[in-house]
Scaffold this motif. Sequence first.
Motif, PDB file in Angstrom:
ATOM      1  N   ILE A 179      -3.921  -5.203  -3.268  1.00  9.69           N
ATOM      2  CA  ILE A 179      -2.757  -4.375  -2.402  1.00  9.69           C
ATOM      3  C   ILE A 179      -2.809  -5.113  -1.123  1.00  9.69           C
ATOM      4  O   ILE A 179      -3.225  -5.587  -0.148  1.00  9.69           O
ATOM      5  CB  ILE A 179      -3.962  -2.538  -2.392  1.00  9.69           C
ATOM      6  CG1 ILE A 179      -4.240  -2.343  -3.919  1.00  9.69           C
ATOM      7  CG2 ILE A 179      -2.565  -1.911  -0.982  1.00  9.69           C
ATOM      8  CD1 ILE A 179      -2.754  -1.816  -4.355  1.00  9.69           C
ATOM      9  N   TYR A 185      -8.060  -6.451  -6.182  1.00  7.44           N
ATOM     10  CA  TYR A 185      -8.712  -5.485  -7.874  1.00  7.44           C
ATOM     11  C   TYR A 185      -8.255  -6.337  -8.904  1.00  7.44           C
ATOM     12  O   TYR A 185      -7.404  -7.059  -9.208  1.00  7.44           O
ATOM     13  CB  TYR A 185      -7.757  -4.340  -7.527  1.00  7.44           C
ATOM     14  CG  TYR A 185      -8.680  -3.557  -6.367  1.00  7.44           C
ATOM     15  CD1 TYR A 185      -8.983  -2.696  -7.052  1.00  7.44           C
ATOM     16  CD2 TYR A 185      -7.284  -3.072  -4.974  1.00  7.44           C
ATOM     17  CE1 TYR A 185      -9.011  -1.609  -5.084  1.00  7.44           C
ATOM     18  CE2 TYR A 185      -7.497  -2.373  -4.353  1.00  7.44           C
ATOM     19  CZ  TYR A 185      -8.211  -1.726  -3.876  1.00  7.44           C
ATOM     20  OH  TYR A 185      -9.047  -0.739  -2.698  1.00  7.44           O
ATOM     21  N   ARG A 205     -13.331  -4.150  -7.743  1.00  9.56           N
ATOM     22  CA  ARG A 205     -12.689  -4.478  -6.830  1.00  9.56           C
ATOM     23  C   ARG A 205     -14.485  -5.221  -6.134  1.00  9.56           C
ATOM     24  O   ARG A 205     -15.897  -4.499  -6.181  1.00  9.56           O
ATOM     25  CB  ARG A 205     -12.113  -3.559  -5.247  1.00  9.56           C
ATOM     26  CG  ARG A 205     -12.739  -4.658  -4.196  1.00  9.56           C
ATOM     27  CD  ARG A 205     -11.328  -2.803  -3.455  1.00  9.56           C
ATOM     28  NE  ARG A 205     -11.209  -4.105  -2.331  1.00  9.56           N
ATOM     29  CZ  ARG A 205     -10.924  -3.477  -1.112  1.00  9.56           C
ATOM     30  NH1 ARG A 205     -10.828  -2.235  -0.547  1.00  9.56           N
ATOM     31  NH2 ARG A 205     -10.765  -4.530  -0.204  1.00  9.56           N
ATOM     32  N   MET A 252      -9.303  -0.103   4.498  1.00  7.90           N
ATOM     33  CA  MET A 252      -9.693  -0.540   3.617  1.00  7.90           C
ATOM     34  C   MET A 252      -9.740  -0.559   2.117  1.00  7.90           C
ATOM     35  O   MET A 252     -10.732  -1.360   1.757  1.00  7.90           O
ATOM     36  CB  MET A 252     -11.584   1.165   4.251  1.00  7.90           C
ATOM     37  CG  MET A 252     -11.603   0.951   5.148  1.00  7.90           C
ATOM     38  SD  MET A 252     -12.825  -0.108   5.678  1.00  7.90           S
ATOM     39  CE  MET A 252     -14.198   0.232   4.396  1.00  7.90           C
ATOM     40  N   HIS A 253      -8.751  -0.130   1.950  1.00  3.07           N
ATOM     41  CA  HIS A 253      -8.039  -0.361   0.502  1.00  3.07           C
ATOM     42  C   HIS A 253      -7.701  -1.658   0.496  1.00  3.07           C
ATOM     43  O   HIS A 253      -6.389  -1.856  -0.895  1.00  3.07           O
ATOM     44  CB  HIS A 253      -7.484   0.801   0.052  1.00  3.07           C
ATOM     45  CG  HIS A 253      -8.498   2.329   0.411  1.00  3.07           C
ATOM     46  ND1 HIS A 253      -9.222   2.717  -0.624  1.00  3.07           N
ATOM     47  CD2 HIS A 253      -7.943   3.471   1.670  1.00  3.07           C
ATOM     48  CE1 HIS A 253      -9.407   3.790  -0.840  1.00  3.07           C
ATOM     49  NE2 HIS A 253      -8.983   4.236   0.688  1.00  3.07           N
ATOM     50  N   ARG A 254      -6.987  -2.618   1.615  1.00  7.18           N
ATOM     51  CA  ARG A 254      -6.077  -3.315   1.014  1.00  7.18           C
ATOM     52  C   ARG A 254      -6.846  -4.635   0.527  1.00  7.18           C
ATOM     53  O   ARG A 254      -8.474  -4.429   0.960  1.00  7.18           O
ATOM     54  CB  ARG A 254      -5.376  -3.958   2.355  1.00  7.18           C
ATOM     55  CG  ARG A 254      -4.515  -2.853   2.548  1.00  7.18           C
ATOM     56  CD  ARG A 254      -4.078  -4.131   4.106  1.00  7.18           C
ATOM     57  NE  ARG A 254      -3.470  -2.731   4.814  1.00  7.18           N
ATOM     58  CZ  ARG A 254      -3.604  -2.442   6.549  1.00  7.18           C
ATOM     59  NH1 ARG A 254      -4.458  -3.145   6.422  1.00  7.18           N
ATOM     60  NH2 ARG A 254      -3.275  -1.411   7.103  1.00  7.18           N
ATOM     61  N   PRO A 295      -4.300   2.665  -3.160  1.00  5.46           N
ATOM     62  CA  PRO A 295      -4.484   3.351  -1.865  1.00  5.46           C
ATOM     63  C   PRO A 295      -3.921   2.563  -0.788  1.00  5.46           C
ATOM     64  O   PRO A 295      -3.147   1.262  -1.021  1.00  5.46           O
ATOM     65  CB  PRO A 295      -5.797   2.197  -2.136  1.00  5.46           C
ATOM     66  CG  PRO A 295      -5.583   1.606  -3.223  1.00  5.46           C
ATOM     67  CD  PRO A 295      -4.571   1.783  -4.419  1.00  5.46           C
ATOM     68  N   SER A 296      -4.076   3.298  -0.225  1.00  2.52           N
ATOM     69  CA  SER A 296      -3.517   2.995   1.560  1.00  2.52           C
ATOM     70  C   SER A 296      -4.018   2.993   2.866  1.00  2.52           C
ATOM     71  O   SER A 296      -5.543   3.294   2.340  1.00  2.52           O
ATOM     72  CB  SER A 296      -2.723   3.748   2.188  1.00  2.52           C
ATOM     73  OG  SER A 296      -1.981   4.387   2.305  1.00  2.52           O
ATOM     74  N   VAL A 356     -14.249   0.558  -9.678  1.00  2.00           N
ATOM     75  CA  VAL A 356     -13.099   1.698  -8.437  1.00  2.00           C
ATOM     76  C   VAL A 356     -12.749   2.995  -9.627  1.00  2.00           C
ATOM     77  O   VAL A 356     -12.207   3.726  -8.886  1.00  2.00           O
ATOM     78  CB  VAL A 356     -12.669   1.435  -7.505  1.00  2.00           C
ATOM     79  CG1 VAL A 356     -13.587   0.454  -6.614  1.00  2.00           C
ATOM     80  CG2 VAL A 356     -11.427   0.788  -7.591  1.00  2.00           C
ATOM     81  N   GLU A 357     -12.311   2.432 -10.336  1.00  2.00           N
ATOM     82  CA  GLU A 357     -11.239   3.346 -11.169  1.00  2.00           C
ATOM     83  C   GLU A 357     -11.716   2.771 -12.937  1.00  2.00           C
ATOM     84  O   GLU A 357     -11.729   1.765 -13.038  1.00  2.00           O
ATOM     85  CB  GLU A 357     -10.048   3.167 -10.959  1.00  2.00           C
ATOM     86  CG  GLU A 357      -9.049   4.223 -11.828  1.00  2.00           C
ATOM     87  CD  GLU A 357      -7.704   3.703 -11.241  1.00  2.00           C
ATOM     88  OE1 GLU A 357      -7.041   5.038 -10.641  1.00  2.00           O
ATOM     89  OE2 GLU A 357      -6.373   2.946 -11.479  1.00  2.00           O
ATOM     90  N   GLU A 401       0.939  -0.717   0.031  1.00  2.00           N
ATOM     91  CA  GLU A 401      -0.309   0.040   0.109  1.00  2.00           C
ATOM     92  C   GLU A 401       0.920   1.362  -0.300  1.00  2.00           C
ATOM     93  O   GLU A 401       1.983   1.231   0.738  1.00  2.00           O
ATOM     94  CB  GLU A 401      -1.001   0.283   0.960  1.00  2.00           C
ATOM     95  CG  GLU A 401      -0.055   0.041   2.331  1.00  2.00           C
ATOM     96  CD  GLU A 401      -0.716  -0.002   3.360  1.00  2.00           C
ATOM     97  OE1 GLU A 401      -2.461  -0.178   3.481  1.00  2.00           O
ATOM     98  OE2 GLU A 401      -1.409  -0.210   4.576  1.00  2.00           O
TER      99      GLU A 401
END
Length: 191
Positions: free
Chosen positions: A188, A165, A124, A160-162, A156-157, A129-130, A96
């Motif tokens: 991540i 994807y 995700r 919640m982002h780990r 992302p860090s 998300v992108e 991350e």
Amino acid sequence: MLDHENTGENTSEYQYKQPPQKSIDELLNADKEDESLKVYKAKLLGQGTVIVDEKNPLRVIVRSVELLINGKTAQSFDLSDPAKLVNSDLSVSIKEGSNYRLSFAFHVQREITSGLHYKHKVKRSGITVENEKYMMGSYAPKLEIQEYKSPNEEAPSGMMHRGKYKVYSKITDDDNNVYLDWQWTLHITKE
């Protein structure tokens, strides 16, 4: 009503119409009497039609894709058999907050490739998300490998982002030719 609003009427007079495509040889042979233009076109367009792989009809042959993390190669995607890349389950883990980017090496053959771009959609848990599109540029045919590196992105860090994807990647051009289309998984992680 504002001038730029869409009123539903035909506004085709304002839409861009792409000029007819010309071959490299046609472009090189135009204005032959202008020596400075001839030199400029030779630099820009090369020496004419170049064929790197006679058996491959594509204008762009992607030779390698590498994932660079903090400036160092972390993962190379095997393109010796593009069908293998499409049908494999590629998985990459990054820490991350790391900076990462993709590096592409490719040949352009036969004709000029206009508006080459790399697109990816990141999902995700099934939610996008992108969705990004990076213009790689326009390229003339050359025997030498040409390269492009995507802009740096920061992973992302935070808790919640780990996680996992799914990335759907594609290299196309303005004529909607698809040169490479593949999926990979990005993990991540905390460390």
